[in-house]
Design a protein around this motif. Structure first.
Motif, PDB file in Angstrom:
ATOM      1  N   GLN A 224       0.869  -1.194  -0.200  1.00  0.00           N
ATOM      2  CA  GLN A 224      -0.305  -0.046   0.198  1.00  0.00           C
ATOM      3  C   GLN A 224       1.091   1.095  -0.125  1.00  0.00           C
ATOM      4  O   GLN A 224       1.935   1.511   0.814  1.00  0.00           O
ATOM      5  N   LYS A 225       0.087   2.629  -0.862  1.00  0.00           N
ATOM      6  CA  LYS A 225       1.050   3.502  -0.802  1.00  0.00           C
ATOM      7  C   LYS A 225       0.376   4.140  -0.017  1.00  0.00           C
ATOM      8  O   LYS A 225      -0.578   4.937  -0.913  1.00  0.00           O
ATOM      9  N   ILE A 226       0.904   4.722   1.141  1.00  0.00           N
ATOM     10  CA  ILE A 226      -0.031   5.585   2.462  1.00  0.00           C
ATOM     11  C   ILE A 226       1.073   6.742   2.343  1.00  0.00           C
ATOM     12  O   ILE A 226       2.733   6.960   2.621  1.00  0.00           O
ATOM     13  N   ALA A 227       0.524   8.024   2.919  1.00  0.00           N
ATOM     14  CA  ALA A 227       1.220   8.669   3.252  1.00  0.00           C
ATOM     15  C   ALA A 227       0.439   9.725   4.101  1.00  0.00           C
ATOM     16  O   ALA A 227      -1.001   9.514   4.282  1.00  0.00           O
ATOM     17  N   SER A 228       1.133  10.362   4.442  1.00  0.00           N
ATOM     18  CA  SER A 228       0.242  11.582   6.113  1.00  0.00           C
ATOM     19  C   SER A 228       0.526  12.767   5.387  1.00  0.00           C
ATOM     20  O   SER A 228       1.608  13.454   4.862  1.00  0.00           O
ATOM     21  N   VAL A 229      -0.443  13.495   5.660  1.00  0.00           N
ATOM     22  CA  VAL A 229      -0.070  14.961   5.501  1.00  0.00           C
ATOM     23  C   VAL A 229      -0.142  16.000   7.481  1.00  0.00           C
ATOM     24  O   VAL A 229      -1.554  15.427   7.527  1.00  0.00           O
ATOM     25  N   ASP A 230       0.455  16.902   7.129  1.00  0.00           N
ATOM     26  CA  ASP A 230      -0.326  18.054   8.472  1.00  0.00           C
ATOM     27  C   ASP A 230      -0.748  18.623   8.309  1.00  0.00           C
ATOM     28  O   ASP A 230      -0.862  19.738   7.376  1.00  0.00           O
ATOM     29  N   VAL A 231      -2.364  18.882   8.286  1.00  0.00           N
ATOM     30  CA  VAL A 231      -3.395  19.392   7.275  1.00  0.00           C
ATOM     31  C   VAL A 231      -2.738  20.656   8.142  1.00  0.00           C
ATOM     32  O   VAL A 231      -3.481  22.578   7.916  1.00  0.00           O
ATOM     33  N   ASN A 232      -2.958  20.611   8.955  1.00  0.00           N
ATOM     34  CA  ASN A 232      -2.967  22.027  10.659  1.00  0.00           C
ATOM     35  C   ASN A 232      -1.899  23.306   9.776  1.00  0.00           C
ATOM     36  O   ASN A 232      -1.486  24.095  10.059  1.00  0.00           O
ATOM     37  N   ALA A 233      -0.039  22.479  10.167  1.00  0.00           N
ATOM     38  CA  ALA A 233       0.881  23.039   9.533  1.00  0.00           C
ATOM     39  C   ALA A 233       0.761  23.438   8.444  1.00  0.00           C
ATOM     40  O   ALA A 233       0.815  24.942   7.960  1.00  0.00           O
ATOM     41  N   ILE A 234       0.043  22.779   7.555  1.00  0.00           N
ATOM     42  CA  ILE A 234       0.273  23.919   5.890  1.00  0.00           C
ATOM     43  C   ILE A 234      -1.336  24.872   5.862  1.00  0.00           C
ATOM     44  O   ILE A 234      -0.887  25.821   5.721  1.00  0.00           O
TER      45      ILE A 234
END
Length: 166
Positions: A23-33
């Motif tokens: 699986q290609k899984i990623a995370s994003v810190d939406v609050n930081a963006i």
């Protein structure tokens, strides 16, 4: 709550497949963006200015009400029972009105915040979708939510920041 439900469904789907394929899984810190976006900073400043203006208006009305109440209390012994009751009702109406103005101010600020956040959320979600499709990510989790317990996968935050020009 909706994000949490989506996150939980995604986690269940990942475990249900048994990781049959990579699986290609990623995370994003939406609050930081979000906090790095100039539009978000401008929105925060607008909301702060609105809050300051509403607070000043409420304080002015509250001070006026307090002055009137003080005046009526000082004059109460010299007035008839009927006039004191009338004044008491007048003060109660003014207090009720002040509470309504306060509630309206809070509602106005909340509506302006929601109206300002909607396009920013759409912009971030569009950038995340574009990056996820381009990189072939199957899942992208918001790293700023407490439901994410383990994060060792790819962090797509820099790519999303780059896409947004931040």
């Amino acid at each position: 709550m909706n994000k949490l439900n989506v996150l939980l469904v995604a986690v269940v789907m990942v475990f249900a497949t048994g990781f049959a394929k990579a699986q290609k899984i990623a995370s994003v810190d939406v609050n930081a963006i979000f906090s790095a976006m100039p539009e978000a900073k401008a929105l925060d400043q607008q909301l702060q200015n609105l809050q300051t203006a509403k607070t000043a208006e409420l304080e002015k009305q509250g001070k006026s009400l307090q002055d009137l109440m003080k005046k009526y209390q000082e004059e109460a012994p010299k007035q008839t029972q009927a006039i004191n009751e009338q004044r008491s009702q007048e003060v109660q109406k003014l207090q009720d009105n002040l509470q309504q103005v306060y509630a309206a101010a809070q509602k106005d600020i909340a509506e302006k915040r929601e109206a300002g956040l909607a396009p920013l959320e759409k912009k971030i979600n569009d950038a995340i979708s574009k990056i996820a499709k381009a990189a072939g990510y199957e899942y992208v989790f918001d790293a700023s939510t407490p439901a994410l317990l383990y994060k060792a996968g790819i962090d797509a935050t820099p790519a999303v920041r780059k896409e947004l020009g931040l």
